[in-house]
Design an enzyme around this catalytic site. Structure first.
Site, PDB file in Angstrom:
ATOM      1  N   TYR A  62      47.646  39.633  36.647  1.00 63.89           N
ATOM      2  CA  TYR A  62      48.545  38.622  37.226  1.00 63.89           C
ATOM      3  C   TYR A  62      48.262  38.489  38.706  1.00 63.89           C
ATOM      4  O   TYR A  62      48.032  39.480  39.417  1.00 63.89           O
ATOM      5  CB  TYR A  62      50.013  39.019  37.019  1.00 63.89           C
ATOM      6  CG  TYR A  62      50.977  38.155  37.803  1.00 63.89           C
ATOM      7  CD1 TYR A  62      51.443  36.949  37.265  1.00 63.89           C
ATOM      8  CD2 TYR A  62      51.401  38.522  39.081  1.00 63.89           C
ATOM      9  CE1 TYR A  62      52.312  36.145  37.995  1.00 63.89           C
ATOM     10  CE2 TYR A  62      52.270  37.722  39.803  1.00 63.89           C
ATOM     11  CZ  TYR A  62      52.709  36.533  39.261  1.00 63.89           C
ATOM     12  OH  TYR A  62      53.562  35.729  39.983  1.00 63.89           O
ATOM     13  N   GLU A 107      50.847  30.607  40.898  1.00 63.33           N
ATOM     14  CA  GLU A 107      50.739  31.709  39.942  1.00 63.33           C
ATOM     15  C   GLU A 107      49.519  31.526  39.058  1.00 63.33           C
ATOM     16  O   GLU A 107      49.232  30.407  38.612  1.00 63.33           O
ATOM     17  CB  GLU A 107      51.981  31.786  39.053  1.00 63.33           C
ATOM     18  CG  GLU A 107      53.207  32.383  39.717  1.00 63.33           C
ATOM     19  CD  GLU A 107      54.317  32.628  38.721  1.00 63.33           C
ATOM     20  OE1 GLU A 107      54.823  33.763  38.669  1.00 63.33           O
ATOM     21  OE2 GLU A 107      54.668  31.691  37.990  1.00 63.33           O
TER      22      GLU A 107
END
Length: 416
Positions: free
Chosen positions: A136, A224
């Site tokens: 991530y 993101e």
């Protein structure tokens, strides 16, 4: 402002951030042709909506049970075989066509969209890759530090909110210098946190620096990549991408502003923006028309304190004219949920008697089917309040904000 995944990937690519090759399709046949053009043995067909959780999401038609779909998308019920997900693996042009047909024209229900869902008007057909690791990467503005923070985690491909809540130590954070971007020593720290070394670390260094540069130069408010993947050959790719931008900075980025998808936006919020009004739709039944963001939030707080629920945030600004007031009322009254309206105006730049005249004109031009409570304060307030009280209209005049909140909550209850 939010943009779609395919748009985010195009922007990331412009800044040198590695992304898988992909083609946008708006019909099943276009998706089949995209599979052929990609010339890959494996592809992924992804619904393009402004929501997370697409892989677990459920595509529904007008007659499908949305409550059941939300329970499945949220993991509370098992998924029946054949129920279309928002993200589907395909291995042939026929499978690509079928996947797109199962999504396009439907509504995707995810844990983020709720029962309303999001319309699927486009799909992204992208090359499938061998995934060695899922990670991530995110960038957001830290209000306490007053600067962007780069977040990296080895727990990619899952709901990062869950990771943050249950195992926050697995998220590495690096504050960003807005003048100089991501320093080399911070790149090394992030690479170490992600377990990168050798050639993968070199590729990651370029990836990370370009990712941060994109965030800073575009005035993004959130970025993101989940998952950030490492392929079997050691390449680092943004398998997914989510970008949000600061609305107040869009005047500097017309090329980004042009990416707005009206189908994904609240129509009243778009309408208000065109009129120069700041408007956010909420779930209550008491509509608010206020000048000044701080006063608007205080008004909403007092409505809740006295047992009511605000239906919106609406700031008409300090110098609102009659047409803006009219348009504000049109937007508020367009909702069948609204049971009462509260106008709370401080007459500083504009005198209260002028505001009262605009309110009366708006009242006469529109069909006020619900009670209207008005509180004025400021320059010429006595004249303004007198005009309202003696107008003969069904307007409830309030003295002070507490009185106004109490009266509008009572009026909404009586109307309900």
């Amino acid at each position: 402002m939010k943009i779609h995944e395919y748009q985010a990937k195009q922007l990331l690519q412009q800044y040198g951030v590695a992304v898988p090759e992909g083609i946008v399709a708006e019909t099943p046949e276009a998706a089949a042709a995209a599979f052929d053009a990609l010339k890959a043995p494996l592809a992924v067909v992804k619904a393009q909506v402004h929501a997370g959780g697409r892989g677990k999401g459920v595509a529904v038609g007008p007659d499908d049970d949305r409550v059941q779909a939300l329970e499945i998308a949220s993991g509370r019920k098992p998924r029946p075989e054949g129920m279309p997900r928002g993200v589907q693996l395909v291995r042939s042009r026929d499978e690509a066509r079928a996947a797109a047909a199962s999504l396009l024209g439907k509504t995707l229900i995810t844990y983020q969209t709720g029962l309303a869902g999001a319309p699927i008007n486009k799909v992204l057909v992208t090359v499938g890759h061998e995934i060695a690791r899922e990670l991530y990467l995110g960038l957001a503005v830290d209000r306490a530090l007053k600067k962007p923070v780069l977040m990296a985690s080895t727990e990619g491909g899952v709901e990062i909110e869950k990771v943050a809540a249950e195992t926050p130590e697995k998220i590495h954070r690096e504050p960003i210098d807005v003048e100089h971007g991501l320093h080399d020593f911070k790149v090394r720290k992030v690479n170490k946190a992600l377990g990168f070394s050798g050639e993968t670390a070199k590729k990651s260094a370029t990836f990370l620096k370009n990712f941060v540069r994109m965030f800073l130069e575009t005035d993004a408010s959130l970025a993101e990549i989940n998952p950030l993947i490492v392929t079997g050959s050691g390449d680092v790719l943004a398998l997914d991408g989510k970008l949000n931008f600061d609305d107040n900075a869009l005047f500097r980025h017309p090329e980004i502003a042009s990416l707005l998808d009206p189908a994904e936006e609240d129509p009243n919020e778009l309408r208000a923006a065109k009129a120069g009004l700041s408007y956010v739709q909420l779930d209550g039944d008491i509509a608010c028309l206020v000048n000044g963001a701080g006063l608007a939030m205080s008004t909403m707080d007092l409505i809740k304190y006295h047992g009511g629920e605000p239906a919106n945030f609406l700031d008409v600004g300090g110098g609102a004219n009659k047409e803006q007031v009219l348009e504000g009322f049109r937007i508020l009254l367009s909702s069948p949920k609204v049971k009462a309206v509260l106008v709370n105006i401080f007459g500083g730049i504009m005198r209260c008697d002028v505001i009262a005249a605009a309110l009366l004109a708006a009242y006469d031009e529109l069909d006020f089917r619900v009670p209207l409570v008005v509180r004025l304060e400021g320059t010429n307030v006595e004249q303004g309040m007198k005009m309202l009280a003696e107008s003969g209209r069904q307007i409830i005049v309030a003295k002070g904000l507490t009185d106004a909140a109490q009266k509008v909550v009572a009026a909404a209850r009586n109307a309900a």
